[in-house]
Design a protein around this motif. Structure first.
Motif, short mmCIF file in Angstrom:
data_model
loop_
_atom_site.label_atom_id
_atom_site.label_comp_id
_atom_site.label_asym_id
_atom_site.label_seq_id
_atom_site.Cartn_x
_atom_site.Cartn_y
_atom_site.Cartn_z
N VAL A 145 83.41 32.17 -36.65
CA VAL A 145 82.63 33.13 -37.43
C VAL A 145 82.39 34.41 -36.63
O VAL A 145 82.60 35.53 -37.12
CB VAL A 145 81.29 32.51 -37.88
CG1 VAL A 145 80.38 33.58 -38.46
CG2 VAL A 145 81.53 31.41 -38.90
N VAL A 146 81.94 34.26 -35.37
CA VAL A 146 81.64 35.42 -34.54
C VAL A 146 82.88 36.27 -34.29
O VAL A 146 82.85 37.50 -34.42
CB VAL A 146 81.01 34.98 -33.20
CG1 VAL A 146 80.90 36.17 -32.24
CG2 VAL A 146 79.64 34.38 -33.43
N THR A 147 83.99 35.63 -33.93
CA THR A 147 85.20 36.39 -33.66
C THR A 147 85.73 37.06 -34.93
O THR A 147 86.22 38.19 -34.87
CB THR A 147 86.29 35.48 -33.06
OG1 THR A 147 86.48 34.33 -33.90
CG2 THR A 147 85.91 35.02 -31.67
N SER A 148 85.63 36.39 -36.07
CA SER A 148 86.07 37.00 -37.33
C SER A 148 85.24 38.23 -37.65
O SER A 148 85.78 39.28 -38.04
CB SER A 148 85.96 35.98 -38.46
OG SER A 148 86.80 34.88 -38.25
N ILE A 149 83.92 38.15 -37.45
CA ILE A 149 83.04 39.29 -37.71
C ILE A 149 83.40 40.45 -36.79
O ILE A 149 83.49 41.61 -37.22
CB ILE A 149 81.57 38.88 -37.54
CG1 ILE A 149 81.15 37.93 -38.66
CG2 ILE A 149 80.66 40.11 -37.53
CD1 ILE A 149 79.76 37.34 -38.48
N CYS A 150 83.61 40.14 -35.51
CA CYS A 150 83.94 41.19 -34.53
C CYS A 150 85.26 41.87 -34.89
O CYS A 150 85.39 43.11 -34.83
CB CYS A 150 84.02 40.60 -33.13
SG CYS A 150 82.44 40.12 -32.41
N LEU A 154 85.68 45.72 -36.05
CA LEU A 154 86.52 46.63 -35.28
C LEU A 154 87.58 47.28 -36.17
O LEU A 154 87.84 48.49 -36.06
CB LEU A 154 87.19 45.87 -34.14
CG LEU A 154 88.14 46.69 -33.26
CD1 LEU A 154 87.38 47.80 -32.55
CD2 LEU A 154 88.85 45.80 -32.24
N HIS A 155 88.18 46.47 -37.05
CA HIS A 155 89.19 47.02 -37.97
C HIS A 155 88.60 48.10 -38.86
O HIS A 155 89.20 49.17 -39.04
CB HIS A 155 89.76 45.88 -38.82
CG HIS A 155 90.76 46.33 -39.84
ND1 HIS A 155 92.05 46.67 -39.53
CD2 HIS A 155 90.64 46.52 -41.19
CE1 HIS A 155 92.69 47.04 -40.62
NE2 HIS A 155 91.86 46.96 -41.65
N LEU A 156 87.41 47.84 -39.41
CA LEU A 156 86.75 48.84 -40.27
C LEU A 156 86.37 50.07 -39.47
O LEU A 156 86.49 51.21 -39.96
CB LEU A 156 85.51 48.22 -40.93
CG LEU A 156 85.79 47.10 -41.94
CD1 LEU A 156 84.47 46.49 -42.42
CD2 LEU A 156 86.60 47.62 -43.12
N PHE A 157 85.90 49.87 -38.24
CA PHE A 157 85.50 50.99 -37.40
C PHE A 157 86.69 51.92 -37.12
O PHE A 157 86.58 53.14 -37.22
CB PHE A 157 84.92 50.48 -36.08
CG PHE A 157 84.59 51.56 -35.08
CD1 PHE A 157 83.42 52.29 -35.19
CD2 PHE A 157 85.47 51.86 -34.04
CE1 PHE A 157 83.12 53.30 -34.29
CE2 PHE A 157 85.19 52.86 -33.14
CZ PHE A 157 84.00 53.59 -33.26
N ALA A 202 83.14 37.46 -25.78
CA ALA A 202 84.08 36.37 -25.49
C ALA A 202 83.61 35.56 -24.29
O ALA A 202 83.73 34.33 -24.28
CB ALA A 202 85.48 36.94 -25.24
N GLY A 203 83.08 36.24 -23.27
CA GLY A 203 82.59 35.54 -22.09
C GLY A 203 81.45 34.59 -22.40
O GLY A 203 81.40 33.47 -21.90
#
Length: 291
Positions: A145-150, A154-157, A202-203
Protein backbone atom coordinates in the motif's frame (compact mmCIF):
# COMPACT_ATOMS: atom_id res chain seq x y z
CA UNK A 1 -0.68 -22.08 -2.97
CA UNK A 2 3.06 -22.15 -2.34
CA UNK A 3 3.56 -20.34 -5.63
CA UNK A 4 1.09 -17.61 -4.61
CA UNK A 5 2.89 -17.17 -1.29
CA UNK A 6 6.21 -16.72 -3.07
CA UNK A 7 4.69 -14.27 -5.54
CA UNK A 8 3.43 -12.20 -2.60
CA UNK A 9 6.89 -12.34 -1.01
CA UNK A 10 8.37 -11.24 -4.31
CA UNK A 11 5.98 -8.31 -4.54
CA UNK A 12 6.91 -7.39 -0.98
CA UNK A 13 10.66 -7.22 -1.68
CA UNK A 14 10.15 -5.87 -5.19
CA UNK A 15 8.13 -2.93 -3.94
CA UNK A 16 11.01 -1.85 -1.69
CA UNK A 17 13.50 -2.31 -4.55
CA UNK A 18 11.26 -0.20 -6.77
CA UNK A 19 11.09 2.65 -4.24
CA UNK A 20 14.87 2.76 -3.99
CA UNK A 21 15.31 2.34 -7.76
CA UNK A 22 13.19 5.44 -8.29
CA UNK A 23 15.91 7.48 -6.58
CA UNK A 24 18.62 6.04 -8.82
CA UNK A 25 16.66 6.52 -12.01
CA UNK A 26 15.46 10.06 -11.19
CA UNK A 27 18.99 11.28 -10.47
CA UNK A 28 20.37 9.61 -13.58
CA UNK A 29 17.56 10.89 -15.76
CA UNK A 30 18.12 14.50 -14.70
CA UNK A 31 21.76 14.82 -13.56
CA UNK A 32 23.09 12.01 -15.82
CA UNK A 33 25.05 10.43 -12.96
CA UNK A 34 24.78 7.34 -10.76
CA UNK A 35 24.45 8.25 -7.08
CA UNK A 36 26.04 5.17 -5.49
CA UNK A 37 25.56 6.78 -2.07
CA UNK A 38 21.81 6.35 -2.51
CA UNK A 39 21.82 2.91 -0.87
CA UNK A 40 23.48 4.33 2.25
CA UNK A 41 20.82 7.03 2.54
CA UNK A 42 18.44 4.14 3.26
CA UNK A 43 20.60 3.27 6.27
CA UNK A 44 20.79 6.91 7.41
CA UNK A 45 17.00 7.22 7.30
CA UNK A 46 16.56 4.07 9.38
CA UNK A 47 19.10 5.26 11.95
CA UNK A 48 17.52 8.72 12.22
CA UNK A 49 14.15 7.10 12.93
CA UNK A 50 15.82 4.75 15.46
CA UNK A 51 17.43 7.70 17.30
CA UNK A 52 14.21 9.73 17.26
CA UNK A 53 12.06 6.92 18.66
CA UNK A 54 14.38 4.68 20.71
CA UNK A 55 16.73 7.35 22.10
CA UNK A 56 14.75 10.59 22.14
CA UNK A 57 11.46 8.78 22.90
CA UNK A 58 9.50 10.74 20.31
CA UNK A 59 6.20 9.40 18.95
CA UNK A 60 6.51 7.02 16.02
CA UNK A 61 4.75 9.39 13.61
CA UNK A 62 7.10 12.24 14.53
CA UNK A 63 10.14 9.96 14.20
CA UNK A 64 9.06 8.86 10.73
CA UNK A 65 8.56 12.45 9.57
CA UNK A 66 11.96 13.45 10.97
CA UNK A 67 13.61 10.50 9.19
CA UNK A 68 12.12 11.39 5.80
CA UNK A 69 12.91 15.10 6.23
CA UNK A 70 16.48 14.38 7.36
CA UNK A 71 17.15 12.22 4.30
CA UNK A 72 15.69 14.83 1.97
CA UNK A 73 18.01 17.46 3.48
CA UNK A 74 20.94 15.03 3.32
CA UNK A 75 20.25 14.39 -0.36
CA UNK A 76 20.33 18.12 -1.11
CA UNK A 77 23.51 18.55 0.96
CA UNK A 78 25.30 15.70 -0.84
CA UNK A 79 24.33 17.12 -4.22
CA UNK A 80 25.52 20.64 -3.34
CA UNK A 81 28.81 19.60 -1.72
CA UNK A 82 29.89 16.50 -3.64
CA UNK A 83 28.22 16.51 -7.05
CA UNK A 84 27.44 20.08 -8.11
CA UNK A 85 31.14 21.08 -8.40
CA UNK A 86 31.69 18.10 -10.72
CA UNK A 87 28.93 18.67 -13.26
CA UNK A 88 31.46 19.48 -15.98
CA UNK A 89 33.94 16.85 -14.80
CA UNK A 90 34.53 13.49 -16.56
CA UNK A 91 32.05 10.73 -15.61
CA UNK A 92 34.82 8.74 -13.90
CA UNK A 93 35.46 11.57 -11.43
CA UNK A 94 31.77 11.71 -10.52
CA UNK A 95 31.63 7.93 -10.15
CA UNK A 96 34.62 7.88 -7.79
CA UNK A 97 33.12 10.73 -5.77
CA UNK A 98 29.80 8.88 -5.43
CA UNK A 99 31.60 5.77 -4.16
CA UNK A 100 33.58 7.97 -1.76
CA UNK A 101 30.40 9.50 -0.35
CA UNK A 102 28.96 6.01 0.10
CA UNK A 103 31.99 4.85 2.09
CA UNK A 104 31.98 8.06 4.11
CA UNK A 105 28.37 7.51 5.21
CA UNK A 106 29.09 3.88 6.12
CA UNK A 107 32.25 4.76 8.04
CA UNK A 108 30.55 7.62 9.89
CA UNK A 109 27.70 5.35 10.95
CA UNK A 110 30.18 2.71 12.15
CA UNK A 111 31.98 5.31 14.26
CA UNK A 112 28.75 6.65 15.74
CA UNK A 113 26.71 3.48 16.19
CA UNK A 114 29.35 0.68 15.97
CA UNK A 115 28.73 -2.44 13.90
CA UNK A 116 26.20 -3.90 16.34
CA UNK A 117 22.66 -4.48 15.11
CA UNK A 118 20.04 -2.31 16.82
CA UNK A 119 16.47 -3.44 17.26
CA UNK A 120 14.33 -1.24 15.07
CA UNK A 121 11.61 0.37 17.23
CA UNK A 122 8.94 0.58 14.53
CA UNK A 123 6.64 -2.38 14.06
CA UNK A 124 3.27 -2.30 12.36
CA UNK A 125 0.75 -4.59 14.02
CA UNK A 126 -1.57 -5.13 11.09
CA UNK A 127 -3.71 -8.26 11.04
CA UNK A 128 -3.01 -10.75 8.28
CA UNK A 129 -5.56 -11.49 5.60
CA UNK A 130 -6.51 -15.13 5.11
CA UNK A 131 -7.81 -16.23 1.72
CA UNK A 132 -8.55 -19.93 1.92
CA UNK A 133 -5.24 -21.52 2.91
CA UNK A 134 -3.26 -18.45 1.78
CA UNK A 135 -2.16 -16.07 4.55
CA UNK A 136 -1.00 -12.59 3.53
CA UNK A 137 0.98 -10.94 6.37
CA UNK A 138 -0.14 -7.49 7.46
CA UNK A 139 3.40 -6.15 6.99
CA UNK A 140 3.29 -7.19 3.34
CA UNK A 141 -0.03 -5.43 2.83
CA UNK A 142 1.37 -2.26 4.41
CA UNK A 143 4.47 -2.30 2.21
CA UNK A 144 2.41 -2.79 -0.96
CA UNK A 145 0.00 0.00 0.00
CA UNK A 146 2.74 2.48 1.00
CA UNK A 147 4.88 1.85 -2.07
CA UNK A 148 1.84 2.06 -4.38
CA UNK A 149 0.86 5.42 -2.86
CA UNK A 150 4.41 6.74 -3.20
CA UNK A 151 4.69 5.63 -6.82
CA UNK A 152 1.30 7.03 -7.82
CA UNK A 153 2.05 10.32 -6.03
CA UNK A 154 5.43 10.59 -7.78
CA UNK A 155 3.86 9.83 -11.17
CA UNK A 156 1.21 12.52 -10.66
CA UNK A 157 3.81 14.99 -9.39
CA UNK A 158 6.05 14.54 -12.44
CA UNK A 159 3.26 14.63 -15.00
CA UNK A 160 0.76 17.07 -13.46
CA UNK A 161 2.79 19.81 -11.74
CA UNK A 162 4.96 22.68 -12.93
CA UNK A 163 7.92 21.39 -10.92
CA UNK A 164 7.48 17.97 -12.52
CA UNK A 165 7.45 19.54 -15.96
CA UNK A 166 10.69 21.32 -15.07
CA UNK A 167 12.22 17.96 -14.13
CA UNK A 168 11.18 16.47 -17.47
CA UNK A 169 12.59 19.48 -19.32
CA UNK A 170 15.94 19.29 -17.52
CA UNK A 171 16.15 15.55 -18.19
CA UNK A 172 15.77 16.21 -21.92
CA UNK A 173 18.18 19.15 -22.27
CA UNK A 174 19.62 21.20 -19.39
CA UNK A 175 20.77 24.10 -21.55
CA UNK A 176 17.48 24.42 -23.44
CA UNK A 177 15.52 24.20 -20.19
CA UNK A 178 17.64 26.97 -18.66
CA UNK A 179 17.04 29.19 -21.69
CA UNK A 180 13.31 28.65 -21.19
CA UNK A 181 13.54 29.93 -17.62
CA UNK A 182 13.87 26.66 -15.71
CA UNK A 183 16.08 26.85 -12.62
CA UNK A 184 18.30 23.85 -13.30
CA UNK A 185 20.12 23.93 -9.95
CA UNK A 186 16.87 24.04 -8.00
CA UNK A 187 15.38 21.24 -10.11
CA UNK A 188 18.37 18.94 -9.58
CA UNK A 189 18.33 19.63 -5.82
CA UNK A 190 14.61 18.86 -5.73
CA UNK A 191 15.27 15.58 -7.53
CA UNK A 192 17.87 14.55 -4.94
CA UNK A 193 15.48 15.53 -2.13
CA UNK A 194 12.59 13.46 -3.51
CA UNK A 195 14.78 10.45 -4.26
CA UNK A 196 16.36 10.56 -0.79
CA UNK A 197 12.96 10.93 0.89
CA UNK A 198 11.73 7.83 -0.95
CA UNK A 199 14.90 6.02 0.15
CA UNK A 200 14.06 6.90 3.77
CA UNK A 201 10.58 5.42 3.38
CA UNK A 202 12.11 2.27 1.87
CA UNK A 203 14.65 2.12 4.69
CA UNK A 204 11.93 2.23 7.34
CA UNK A 205 9.90 -0.47 5.57
CA UNK A 206 12.96 -2.69 5.16
CA UNK A 207 14.18 -2.21 8.75
CA UNK A 208 10.71 -2.84 10.19
CA UNK A 209 10.52 -6.09 8.20
CA UNK A 210 14.03 -7.17 9.15
CA UNK A 211 13.57 -5.88 12.75
CA UNK A 212 17.15 -4.59 12.91
CA UNK A 213 19.13 -1.58 11.68
CA UNK A 214 22.89 -1.72 11.08
CA UNK A 215 25.51 0.35 9.16
CA UNK A 216 25.85 -1.90 6.11
CA UNK A 217 22.14 -2.57 5.63
CA UNK A 218 21.95 -0.29 2.59
CA UNK A 219 24.81 -1.88 0.65
CA UNK A 220 23.24 -5.04 -0.77
CA UNK A 221 19.71 -3.71 -1.03
CA UNK A 222 21.07 -0.59 -2.71
CA UNK A 223 22.96 -2.65 -5.29
CA UNK A 224 19.86 -4.75 -5.99
CA UNK A 225 17.78 -1.61 -6.41
CA UNK A 226 20.37 -0.30 -8.86
CA UNK A 227 20.07 -3.57 -10.77
CA UNK A 228 16.29 -3.05 -10.79
CA UNK A 229 16.73 0.46 -12.21
CA UNK A 230 19.03 -0.80 -14.98
CA UNK A 231 16.77 -3.78 -15.66
CA UNK A 232 13.73 -1.57 -16.13
CA UNK A 233 15.63 1.10 -18.03
CA UNK A 234 17.60 3.60 -15.98
CA UNK A 235 16.20 7.07 -16.45
CA UNK A 236 12.66 5.73 -16.80
CA UNK A 237 10.38 6.07 -13.76
CA UNK A 238 7.94 3.36 -14.96
CA UNK A 239 10.99 1.24 -15.76
CA UNK A 240 12.26 1.55 -12.18
CA UNK A 241 8.89 0.39 -10.87
CA UNK A 242 8.73 -2.54 -13.31
CA UNK A 243 12.37 -3.48 -12.70
CA UNK A 244 11.91 -3.49 -8.93
CA UNK A 245 8.83 -5.71 -9.04
CA UNK A 246 10.42 -8.13 -11.52
CA UNK A 247 13.61 -8.33 -9.49
CA UNK A 248 11.66 -9.15 -6.33
CA UNK A 249 9.66 -11.86 -8.07
CA UNK A 250 12.75 -13.41 -9.70
CA UNK A 251 14.62 -13.40 -6.39
CA UNK A 252 11.74 -14.96 -4.46
CA UNK A 253 11.04 -17.70 -7.02
CA UNK A 254 14.71 -18.54 -7.49
CA UNK A 255 15.21 -18.93 -3.74
CA UNK A 256 12.23 -21.29 -3.52
CA UNK A 257 12.56 -23.40 -6.63
CA UNK A 258 16.25 -23.23 -7.52
CA UNK A 259 18.79 -22.31 -4.83
CA UNK A 260 18.93 -19.89 -1.92
CA UNK A 261 22.71 -19.64 -2.22
CA UNK A 262 22.56 -18.90 -5.96
CA UNK A 263 19.62 -16.48 -5.90
CA UNK A 264 21.83 -13.38 -6.12
CA UNK A 265 23.86 -14.90 -8.96
CA UNK A 266 20.62 -15.72 -10.80
CA UNK A 267 19.39 -12.14 -10.39
CA UNK A 268 22.59 -10.65 -11.77
CA UNK A 269 22.76 -13.28 -14.50
CA UNK A 270 19.29 -12.36 -15.75
CA UNK A 271 20.34 -8.70 -15.72
CA UNK A 272 23.30 -9.53 -17.95
CA UNK A 273 21.08 -11.42 -20.35
CA UNK A 274 18.58 -8.56 -20.56
CA UNK A 275 21.34 -6.02 -21.20
CA UNK A 276 22.85 -8.20 -23.90
CA UNK A 277 19.50 -8.32 -25.69
CA UNK A 278 18.33 -4.79 -24.83
CA UNK A 279 21.10 -2.57 -23.38
CA UNK A 280 18.70 0.28 -22.63
CA UNK A 281 16.61 -1.93 -20.31
CA UNK A 282 13.02 -3.05 -20.63
CA UNK A 283 11.41 0.41 -20.82
CA UNK A 284 14.50 2.53 -21.47
CA UNK A 285 14.98 4.50 -24.66
CA UNK A 286 18.10 4.27 -26.78
CA UNK A 287 19.45 7.70 -27.59
CA UNK A 288 21.69 8.52 -30.49
CA UNK A 289 24.35 11.06 -29.59
CA UNK A 290 25.72 13.39 -32.22
CA UNK A 291 29.50 13.59 -32.38
Amino acid sequence: MKLLSQLINGLNAGSIYALIALGYTMVYGIAKMINFAHGDIIMVGAYVVWVAIAVLKLPVSVGLIIGVAACAVLGIFIEKVAYKPLRKAPPLAVLITAIGVSYFLQSASLLIFSSAKRTFPVSFDIPAITIGSLVVPGQTILILVVTSICMIALHLFINKTKAGSAMLAVSEDKDAAQLMGVNVNKTISMTFAIGSALAAVAGVLFASSYVYVYPTMGSLIGIKAFVAAVLGGIGSVPGAMLGGILLGLIESLSKTYLSTQLSNAIVFGILILVLLVRPSGLLGKSRTEKV
